[in-house]
Write a protein that holds these residues in place. Structure first.
Motif, PDB file in Angstrom:
ATOM      1  N   MET A  17      -4.951   0.319   1.332  1.00 39.40           N
ATOM      2  CA  MET A  17      -4.001  -0.561   1.605  1.00 39.40           C
ATOM      3  C   MET A  17      -3.380  -1.147   0.562  1.00 39.40           C
ATOM      4  N   LEU A  18      -2.492  -1.926   0.696  1.00 36.40           N
ATOM      5  CA  LEU A  18      -2.240  -2.721  -0.396  1.00 36.40           C
ATOM      6  C   LEU A  18      -2.457  -4.242   0.116  1.00 36.40           C
ATOM      7  N   PHE A  19      -3.581  -4.558   0.101  1.00 36.66           N
ATOM      8  CA  PHE A  19      -4.054  -5.907   0.646  1.00 36.66           C
ATOM      9  C   PHE A  19      -3.280  -7.038   0.261  1.00 36.66           C
ATOM     10  N   PRO A  20      -3.099  -8.044   1.030  1.00 35.00           N
ATOM     11  CA  PRO A  20      -2.479  -9.271   0.577  1.00 35.00           C
ATOM     12  C   PRO A  20      -2.743 -10.050  -0.669  1.00 35.00           C
ATOM     13  N   LEU A  21      -1.808 -10.385  -1.350  1.00 31.96           N
ATOM     14  CA  LEU A  21      -2.213 -10.797  -2.671  1.00 31.96           C
ATOM     15  C   LEU A  21      -3.239 -11.737  -2.923  1.00 31.96           C
ATOM     16  N   GLU A  22      -3.481 -12.627  -1.872  1.00 34.65           N
ATOM     17  CA  GLU A  22      -4.473 -13.847  -2.130  1.00 34.65           C
ATOM     18  C   GLU A  22      -5.810 -12.953  -2.196  1.00 34.65           C
ATOM     19  N   ALA A  82      -3.208   8.375   0.435  1.00 31.31           N
ATOM     20  CA  ALA A  82      -4.021   7.981   1.654  1.00 31.31           C
ATOM     21  C   ALA A  82      -3.458   6.555   2.021  1.00 31.31           C
ATOM     22  N   ASN A  83      -2.538   5.937   1.150  1.00 32.44           N
ATOM     23  CA  ASN A  83      -2.540   4.640   1.424  1.00 32.44           C
ATOM     24  C   ASN A  83      -1.299   4.159   2.403  1.00 32.44           C
ATOM     25  N   ARG A  84      -1.691   3.612   3.454  1.00 32.95           N
ATOM     26  CA  ARG A  84      -0.697   3.399   4.534  1.00 32.95           C
ATOM     27  C   ARG A  84       0.028   2.032   4.545  1.00 32.95           C
ATOM     28  N   GLY A  85       0.083   1.288   3.205  1.00 35.04           N
ATOM     29  CA  GLY A  85       0.852   0.173   3.213  1.00 35.04           C
ATOM     30  C   GLY A  85       0.041  -1.228   2.868  1.00 35.04           C
ATOM     31  N   GLY A  86       0.927  -2.386   3.372  1.00 36.85           N
ATOM     32  CA  GLY A  86       0.240  -3.555   3.042  1.00 36.85           C
ATOM     33  C   GLY A  86       1.402  -4.472   3.013  1.00 36.85           C
TER      34      GLY A  86
END
Length: 181
Positions: free
Chosen positions: A1-6, A31-35
C-alpha cells in the motif's frame, strides 16, 4: 500500500534517500493495491529533478479541479530524473499504485515492465441500497497532463510486456544492459 503520507513520509524518505546513489532502480508495484495520491507525489519527488505536474483530479462535486505536483524539495537525497528507472506492474497493481506507474511512464521517466494493471483511476463512493446490493459511483476522474487521459478500465499498459512473475528478471536484465551499454 501507499499509506497516507503522514504515516509514510519518514520511512519512504529514508528508503528513497538510501537508494539515491544507486545507478539504476527497480520499483516493485506488482502487489500494491493503491493508497494515497499525496504519497504518489512524494515518491515521484525523489524520482524527478524538479517540480512536475503529475495529475489533475476532476471532481463531480462543483466541478472542482485539484492538481497534483511533485515537491520542489525533499527531505534527504533524490534518486533523480536521469538514471534508469523500472516499475514492475501486474494484475494486482491498482489505484494509486497505478497512478505512480502511469505518471512516471507518461513523463518518460520510467519503463513499466510486466502485465497490464487492473484499471482503477476514478475514485468511487459506495452506498448500500439493499442488504445484498451496493452501488458504486465514480466521484472524480484523473487526467494526466501528458496523455490527456488515464488508465480507467484499461490499466497501465507495460512498455515491456511479460508475466508479472518474470518482470523482476526482465527489468534487471534491462538495467544491466543500459548500464553496461
Amino acid at each position: 500500500m501507499l499509506f497516507p503520507l503522514e504515516w509514510a513520509a519518514e520511512p519512504l524518505g529514508a528508503a528513497l534517500t538510501l537508494v539515491s546513489r544507486a545507478r539504476a532502480l527497480i520499483v516493485d508495484l506488482r502487489a500494491n493495491r493503491g493508497g494515497d495520491p499525496d504519497t504518489v507525489a512524494f515518491v515521484c519527488s525523489y524520482l524527478l529533478d524538479e517540480r512536475t505536474h503529475l495529475n489533475t483530479m476532476h471532481w463531480r462535486d462543483g466541478e472542482r479541479r485539484e492538481q497534483s505536483w511533485s515537491l520542489p524539495h525533499v527531505p534527504g537525497a533524490r534518486f533523480g530524473g536521469s538514471k534508469p528507472l523500472y516499475v514492475l506492474a501486474g494484475d494486482s497493481t491498482f489505484s494509486a499504485a497505478e497512478e505512480l506507474a502511469y505518471d512516471l511512464q507518461q513523463l518518460g521517466r520510467a519503463v513499466v515492465v510486466g502485465e497490464p494493471t487492473r484499471g482503477g483511476a476514478h475514485p468511487c463512493k459506495g452506498w448500500t441500497v439493499h442488504p445484498h446490493l451496493e452501488v458504486t459511483i465514480p466521484m472524480g476522474r484523473a487526467i494526466n497532463p501528458v496523455s490527456g487521459t488515464n488508465w480507467e478500465g484499461t490499466g497501465v499498459q507495460p512498455d515491456v510486456p511479460c508475466a508479472a512473475a518474470d518482470s523482476l528478471d526482465h527489468a534487471h536484465t534491462l538495467a544491466l544492459a543500459r548500464l553496461t551499454g
